[in-house]
Design a protein around this motif. Structure first.
Motif, short mmCIF file in Angstrom:
data_model
loop_
_atom_site.label_atom_id
_atom_site.label_comp_id
_atom_site.label_asym_id
_atom_site.label_seq_id
_atom_site.Cartn_x
_atom_site.Cartn_y
_atom_site.Cartn_z
N PRO A 1 0.62 -1.27 0.16
CA PRO A 1 -0.16 -0.07 0.08
C PRO A 1 0.80 1.47 -0.03
CG PRO A 1 -0.17 -1.11 2.30
CD PRO A 1 0.63 -2.06 1.16
N LYS A 2 0.17 2.21 -0.64
CA LYS A 2 1.12 3.59 -0.51
C LYS A 2 0.32 4.58 0.24
CE LYS A 2 3.45 3.50 -4.78
NZ LYS A 2 2.95 2.67 -5.52
N LYS B 1 -1.16 7.58 2.30
CA LYS B 1 -1.82 8.79 2.09
C LYS B 1 -1.88 9.95 3.07
CE LYS B 1 -5.97 7.22 -0.52
NZ LYS B 1 -7.47 6.76 -0.45
N ASP C 1 0.84 7.84 7.78
CA ASP C 1 1.06 6.38 6.83
C ASP C 1 2.52 6.68 6.33
OD1 ASP C 1 -1.72 5.95 7.09
OD2 ASP C 1 -1.94 6.45 4.87
N GLU D 1 -9.95 2.40 3.92
CA GLU D 1 -9.47 0.99 3.08
C GLU D 1 -7.84 1.10 3.24
OE1 GLU D 1 -11.17 0.50 -0.77
OE2 GLU D 1 -9.90 -1.27 -0.99
N ARG D 2 -7.59 2.24 2.61
CA ARG D 2 -6.02 2.28 2.86
C ARG D 2 -5.42 2.09 4.24
NH1 ARG D 2 -2.60 4.53 -1.23
NH2 ARG D 2 -4.32 3.55 -2.35
N THR D 3 -5.90 2.63 5.15
CA THR D 3 -5.37 2.35 6.42
C THR D 3 -5.67 0.82 6.87
OG1 THR D 3 -6.35 4.51 6.92
CG2 THR D 3 -5.92 2.95 8.85
N GLN E 1 -5.30 -1.62 4.80
CA GLN E 1 -4.20 -2.13 4.02
C GLN E 1 -2.92 -2.01 4.85
OE1 GLN E 1 -4.46 -0.36 0.04
NE2 GLN E 1 -6.07 -1.67 -0.59
N ILE E 2 -2.75 -0.67 5.09
CA ILE E 2 -1.43 -0.52 5.76
C ILE E 2 -1.44 -1.16 7.09
CG2 ILE E 2 -0.12 1.40 6.94
CD1 ILE E 2 -0.96 3.11 4.76
#
Length: 917
Positions: A806-807, A809, A813, A870-872, A874-875
């Motif tokens: 994941p990248k 944001k 992160d 969602e990104r969180t 993934q991270i």
RNA sequence: GGGCGCUUAGCUCAGUGGUAGAGCGACUGUUUUACACACAGUAGGUCCAAGGUUCGAUCCCUUGAGCGCCCACCA
């Protein structure tokens, strides 16, 4: 596999997990490098990574040093396995000659027996029994701490392939001329009754006296006046002006007369000693004159080697007592007693100038702490010069590297001035030296073959034996003990394919023969009248005391059988010899290729051995008496020796345990055969061990590997910290200062124990053990557990592996992911440099503070924002997965258990998941 | 006798040529939706001593002290 956080309790309980997880690993087969996972998502390497465990003694149980060392090796091995190397960590145990023999002897002692009561072969089977029962305990303890050893390859330094390899090595060196037999002054442990090598000595400080003894006009200082009886020269420094004129002269000095019986007043006796010049003498110490006792001082022996014209006189025997050569006044006294006695005698004769209090280091046995006696003895030696040079070169060229580097010096300093290595031991448990001798002339026969075998057995005990009553022609039956002894002899002779038993007709022998025959499943017995016991004439049926009391005969400290004395009406030794000789050769002609047991009597057998060894009657004194039911084995060689005799006997000695452990990395992998394992895994990469065996073991493995397998056995040598008590004292079971790692595992878990050990293993200096770090490890495991619970509850439907890393944001992160990247990099660096303490500190800091304290808290805010949720997720899962992988080598159980609960598309255990890059 | 290592917070130990760090312990809060085995803070150090190099030394050099270990044939 799918599970919810609610299934996880709020605390991590290692007890519920560890055994189950270890079983899973075993069942997976992945400890074995031949069974790597097939459906790997990453590429396996064809390159191998191998480590052999330093084999613990079968007498041992897991101590803190083992626990630390196992953890270190497990970290390396687990990481390499995750990196995709064909990874082997090979387990095994060492037979540990003297240590094990001592333990089993102690065990026997509880039954009131010594090993001599059993005899060699039955004692050895007793040791094997012992090892079956207790020898693998320590390996099971290695499992408790989580060691990922390939149990299918477990080896023992006495298993049959190992024995073959050791023989081969002995023969190789012997043929090369690097192993020789010689008579030299060596270190002797009177309690263990064996020689020891230079490295098996420890020193203990002792307060003693320094005696200045008058040697005519000289005065000589010594701490051991009893060795004066074995003096054969005086030595001075060649350029010492005071004594120049005496060099080469023999001077007459007054000494004590050792022939005067102990009860009488001491008398003076004039003896003659040569004065020799030797540079080893320090003119500044004492009087600058040294007494030279070649048989009982290692330094004096070296002087003797430079001055072979001086004699060697042995006054101390293998039992640690003065020999008869020391003179009747002192013979039989322990060295300490003799020291006091002779000091007293010298003083009363006015030969002591002065006595000073003195503190020096006494050499003691590293196995039993008894004071060692240097004695003059025939032993096997390994020439060290070339081998040492090879081992030195291996480090000089960088083929072998020590971590930390400073241990190189310990290794090199020893190798630079090694003496020849005394490799023979007079114990029973070990690799027997594959050599035989011509019974008559002593010529050495390498790996002797036989076409027939003779086992000479003395009858079992009778009631008359107990009271030492002569029973020549008296027909006394065996007693209960005697029958048991005979049975024991029979069981020893099983598997020897005995064809025939020839026995004396007398009850005690015949019964012995019958019991043996029965034990062997029914073997033919021939009775031969000529094997009867010597007839003792008027002495028949008497004890010595009774005979002397009745005035029949008077002996002075000599036994009848041991002397050349013929009692009136008794059989002469010449007559006995004639009948024994005739009998022996008659049977030999008749039964040349058979395996024969001869059952006879003490005096008869003694004469028989005297004939075989071609000794005259006085020389026969050197033959030791035979115990009841003792077996003497001689083989018949296919070809007679040059001297005409074809009887051969085996060398009784075994090899120094370190001779065989020196071959450990090679032989465990199949050498001398060119096996697949040997080709794949030799040389190994890393050896991790304690510093006290750098020379004893590491040095010897290096030269053995180079000389025999043509490659150094490993590249990197890790010398791990020594664990001391909190006060900096040595941990010792006997002092009660030891800490039991199994107890720590029980109380805090294996992961916590590993954490505590590694956390403290900083900079490779000694560590003062502190349990609080194990507690910290327990808390850390719990932290890991709870962070995982939190994450599992937040990630929704995500499962591993993610399609992409994941990248970031948000700033949080970004900070986290860059910290993760940095942690991976630095952790990698630390492990590769064997800085395990630093590695775990680093990871701890990252996981606890950066991931949990900061990011997990920040994530709670981020979940409130639908754009970030969602990104969180993934991270979180990504960072957790990587963290578990990075920590797995250090804390394998808890990480594996958590991994089991993570939602995944594959079903591999964490131990073979890909190492994060 | 020779060699090696260590000396930093109350304890166990990291660390750096530029104002000193961790774990545990102590103290003060907080039961805030993973964890009280936790969280947020606070206090606490002539970095063994003396001298030298340096603009500057806990770090490099010298000497010394204390502790520990190893080696050695000083009889």
């Amino acid at each position: 596999m799918e599970s919810k956080s609610t299934e996880l309790s709020s605390q991590y309980n290692p007890k519920d997990v560890e055994n189950r997880i270890y079983r899973r690993w075993m069942e997976s087969g992945f400890f074995n490098p031949d069974k790597r996972p097939k459906s790997k998502s990453y590429k396996l390497k064809s390159k191998s990574f191998s480590v052999v465990v330093p084999p613990p003694n079968i007498t041992g149980s897991l101590h803190m040093g083992h626990a630390l060392n196992a953890t270190i090796q497990d970290i390396l091995v687990r990481k390499k396995r995750m990196e995709g190397y064909k990874t082997l960590w090979l387990p095994g145990t060492d037979h540990a000659g003297i240590a094990t023999q001592n333990v089993v002897e102690k065990d026997l002692k509880k039954e009131g027996k010594t090993r001599h009561d059993l005899g060699r072969e039955r004692f050895i089977s007793r040791v094997w029994e012992w090892r079956e029962k207790y020898g693998n305990i320590i390996l099971d303890q290695f499992k408790k701490i989580g060691s990922s050893l390939d149990w299918s390859r477990t080896r023992f330094t006495m298993d049959s392939e190992y024995q073959e390899a050791v023989k081969k090595v002995f023969v190789y060196y012997y043929k090369k001329g690097w192993i020789y037999r010689g008579k030299r002054t060596i270190n002797w442990c009177p309690r263990c009754a064996t020689s020891l090598s230079d490295l098996e000595i420890e020193y203990k400080e002792e307060k003693t006296k320094l005696y200045y003894i008058k040697y005519d006009m000289f005065s000589v200082a010594t701490t051991r006046p009893e060795t004066k009886l074995g003096d054969t020269a005086l030595a001075v420094h060649p350029s010492d002006m005071r004594y120049q004129k005496y060099i080469g002269e023999a001077i007459k000095i007054q000494s004590v007369d050792p022939a005067i019986p102990a009860g009488d007043q001491p008398k003076l006796k004039e003896i003659s000693l040569k004065i020799i010049a030797d540079t080893s003498v320090d003119p500044a110490f004492g009087t600058g004159v040294v007494k030279v006792t070649p048989a009982h001082d290692l330094a004096d022996f070296e002087i003797y080697q430079r001055h072979p014209e001086i004699p060697v006189m042995q006054v101390i025997g293998e039992n640690g007592r003065m020999t008869h050569e020391a003179g009747v006044r002192y013979a039989g006294l322990k060295t300490k007693e003799a020291r006091e006695k002779i000091a007293e005698d010298l003083a009363s004769l006015g030969l002591i100038e002065k006595v000073e209090e003195y503190t020096h280091n006494t050499s003691v046995c590293y196995r039993c702490s008894s004071v060692l006696e240097p004695i003059f003895s025939t032993q096997w030696f390994m020439k060290m010069e070339k081998l040492s040079q090879q081992a030195i070169r291996a480090v000089g060229s960088g083929n072998v590297r020590f971590h930390p580097k400073r241990w190189e010096k310990i290794y090199l300093d020893w190798l630079k001035n090694t003496r020849d290595w005394c490799i023979s031991r007079q114990i029973w448990w070990g690799h027997q030296i594959p050599v035989g001798y011509c019974v008559a002339c002593g010529t050495i026969k390498l790996e002797p073959k036989t076409k027939g075998n003779w086992y000479f057995v003395r009858h079992g005990e009778t009631d008359w034996n107990i009271v030492r009553r002569t029973q020549g022609s008296s027909d006394i039956p065996l007693n209960e003990t005697g029958r048991l002894q005979a049975k024991g002899a029979g069981s020893t002779l099983k598997e020897r394919h005995i064809d025939l038993i020839i026995s004396s007709p007398q009850k005690r022998a015949k019964e012995t023969a019958e019991i043996i025959a029965r034990e062997l499943g029914g073997v033919e017995i021939i009775i031969d009248e000529e094997l009867r016991e010597r007839h003792y004439g008027v002495l028949e049926g008497f004890t010595l005391a009774e005979a002397e009391a009745k005035g029949i005969v008077t002996f002075r400290g000599e036994s009848i059988t041991g002397s050349g004395f013929t009692p009136p009406d008794g059989e002469t030794l010449e007559e006995l010899e004639a009948r024994v000789n005739e009998t022996l050769h008659r049977h030999k002609k008749q039964h040349a290729h058979k395996n024969i047991v001869v059952v006879s009597h003490g005096a008869t057998l003694r004469t028989l051995f005297r004939v075989l060894r071609r000794l005259d009657i006085p020389q026969a004194k050197i033959l030791p008496p035979m115990h009841n039911a003792q077996i003497m084995h001689f083989g018949i060689a296919p070809q007679a020796c040059k001297c005409g005799s074809d009887f051969i006997e085996k060398d009784e000695n075994v090899l120094d345990t370190w001779f065989s452990s020196a071959l450990w990395p090679m032989v465990t992998l199949g050498w001398p055969k060119k096996t697949k394992d040997f080709k794949t895994f030799y040389p190994t990469q890393v050896l991790s061990t304690a510093r006290d065996i750098i020379n004893l073991w590491v040095g010897r493995m290096v030269f053995s590997g180079i000389e025999l397998a043509k490659k150094t056995p490993f590249k990197d040598v890790i010398i791990h910290a020594t664990i001391l008590t909190k006060d900096g004292k040595r941990m010792s079971k006997s002092l009660g200062t030891g800490i039991d790692p199994l107890d720590l595992i029980e109380r805090f878990g294996a992961d916590a124990t590993r954490f505590g050990l590694i956390w403290q293993a900083m900079g490779n200096q000694d560590m003062h053990w502190s349990e609080e770090h194990v507690i910290a490890g327990k808390k850390f495991a719990n932290k890991l557990w709870n962070a995982s619970r939190f994450i599992l509850g937040k990630i929704g439907d995500l499962s591993l592996p993610l399609a992409h890393a994941p990248k970031p944001k948000t700033a949080a992160d970004k900070k986290l992911l860059s910290a993760l990247a940095k942690t991976k990099k630095q952790l990698e660096k630390h492990i590769e440099k064997y800085e395990f303490g630093q590695a775990i500190h680093l990871f701890y800091e990252f996981f606890w503070h950066e991931f949990c304290d900061q990011y997990l808290e920040a994530s709670k805010q981020q979940f409130a924002n639908p754009d970030l949720a969602e990104r969180t997720q993934q991270i979180l899962i990504h960072t957790l997965a990587d963290s578990l992988k990075l920590l797995h080598p250090f804390m394998p159980f808890v990480t594996e258990e958590i991994w089991r609960h993570l939602p995944k598309k594959t079903n591999l255990p964490l131990m073979v998941e890909e190492w994060p890059k």
